[in-house]
Scaffold this active site. Sequence first.
Site, PDB file in Angstrom:
ATOM      1  N   CYS A 195      -7.126 -18.113   3.151  1.00 15.02           N
ATOM      2  CA  CYS A 195      -5.782 -18.000   3.694  1.00 15.02           C
ATOM      3  C   CYS A 195      -4.837 -17.142   2.367  1.00 15.02           C
ATOM      4  CB  CYS A 195      -5.220 -19.260   3.888  1.00 15.02           C
ATOM      5  SG  CYS A 195      -6.237 -20.115   5.156  1.00 15.02           S
ATOM      6  N   HIS A 229       2.240 -19.094   4.119  1.00 14.66           N
ATOM      7  CA  HIS A 229       1.066 -19.305   4.925  1.00 14.66           C
ATOM      8  C   HIS A 229       1.370 -20.238   6.354  1.00 14.66           C
ATOM      9  CE1 HIS A 229      -2.893 -19.682   6.647  1.00 14.66           C
ATOM     10  NE2 HIS A 229      -3.103 -20.957   6.014  1.00 14.66           N
ATOM     11  N   ASN A 237      -2.829 -21.317  12.796  1.00  9.71           N
ATOM     12  CA  ASN A 237      -3.426 -20.896  11.636  1.00  9.71           C
ATOM     13  C   ASN A 237      -4.100 -19.788  11.798  1.00  9.71           C
ATOM     14  OD1 ASN A 237      -4.315 -20.575   9.048  1.00  9.71           O
ATOM     15  ND2 ASN A 237      -4.513 -22.602   8.692  1.00  9.71           N
TER      16      ASN A 237
END
Length: 367
Positions: free
Chosen positions: A113, A253, A283
């Site tokens: 990520c 993020h 996500n």
Amino acid sequence: MPYAHITGWGMAVPEKILTNDDLSKMVETNDQWIRERTGIRERRIAKDGETTSSLGVEAALKALTVANLRPTDLDLIICSTSTPDYIFPATACLIQDQIGATKAGAFDLLAACSGFIYATNMAAQAIRSGSIKNALVIGAETLSRFVNWKDRNTCILFGDGAGAFVLQASEKPGGVHSAVMHSDGSGGDLLAIPGGGSAIPASEATVHAGRHYIEMDGKEVFRFATRVMTQATLEALDAAGMTIEDVHWIVPHQANIRIIEAAARGLKQPMDKFIVNLDRYGNTSTASIPIAVVEAVEKGQLKSGDKFVMVGFGAGLTWGALAAEWTGPLPSKGQVRPSQYRALGRIRSFVRRVIRFIEGIIFRREL
Ligand code: UT7
């Protein structure tokens, strides 16, 4: 020394929406739990035939259109992904071929990520060193192909999508100011896909045991995330000679709203300074930051001259942050339509295959 400006941006998400209510029919969960513990309401899921590279191509072509840059002008393509089309060849090469970026080097970068921050920093460094002029950075994932749809601890979190930046050299000050990249491999087992690599090669037994799915210790990852987000943001700002008060926007993020709220508390900043869209996409790992940036630009939030920080964390463990000034599109030099180059790229790719085939026959005869 040239500066590295972000002059193009684009995103792509699948059409198919999976809501929390949809998930409650698949595993023991409910909309209220998912919203309260994560902030997520829905996520996008790739349909059959849609892949990391196809989403990446769509985002890349949009970014090239904004930058008014031909794919043939690209020197470098970095694709950040943890869910590549194949172990190899690199997804970046598949994208390079499909957009017809015939003069670009291309490789994948795996920092989970945090990958888009790493990739943007690498491209900016290559531009600032003078070794290249134009780079394409893509963050793309199809996490839905690696999620265990029977595991409620993970399947509620993830979604598919892609975002892309074009970075270009310019003598004008601005663009990417600084970045920090960190890692701690001792936490590698906290978030992983253990099967299918050289350590646990794919076999009937590994597939049967579900070792090719995402495995996560959510609580530990949560604890780690809340610790590093504030720290990395301040480090990147310090390296840029900026303070948090100089910054107009923070693009974190998009993993969990509670992690973003903890970062806001740590940085003593109001939540409305943070770009948040995880309610609609979940996500999307490395794609989450560029998708959030693109939406912020399209909504008129992030404007030319605004200072911003991108900050992320993920498997590895990795974390990092990047401080930059938003350039916005360069004055148009004429209409470039990169989609034409996609068609040309396909023809060129076919011709190359035919040539390689003929060369193979000639080579075998000569032997
Ligand atoms: O890009 C990086 C990717 N990873 C992350 O960002 C993950 C970071 N971690 C998190 O976001 C959170 O830890 C989760 C959202 C994964 C979990 O939230 P939590 O508040 O840490 O919940 P928990 O794991 O402590 O579980 C609390 C309870 C448990 O029940 P008991 O043992 O208290 O009876 C779980 O079994 O909630 C239960 N639970 C669920 N209930 C309904 C766990 N998942 C679910 C679910 N629906 N989907």
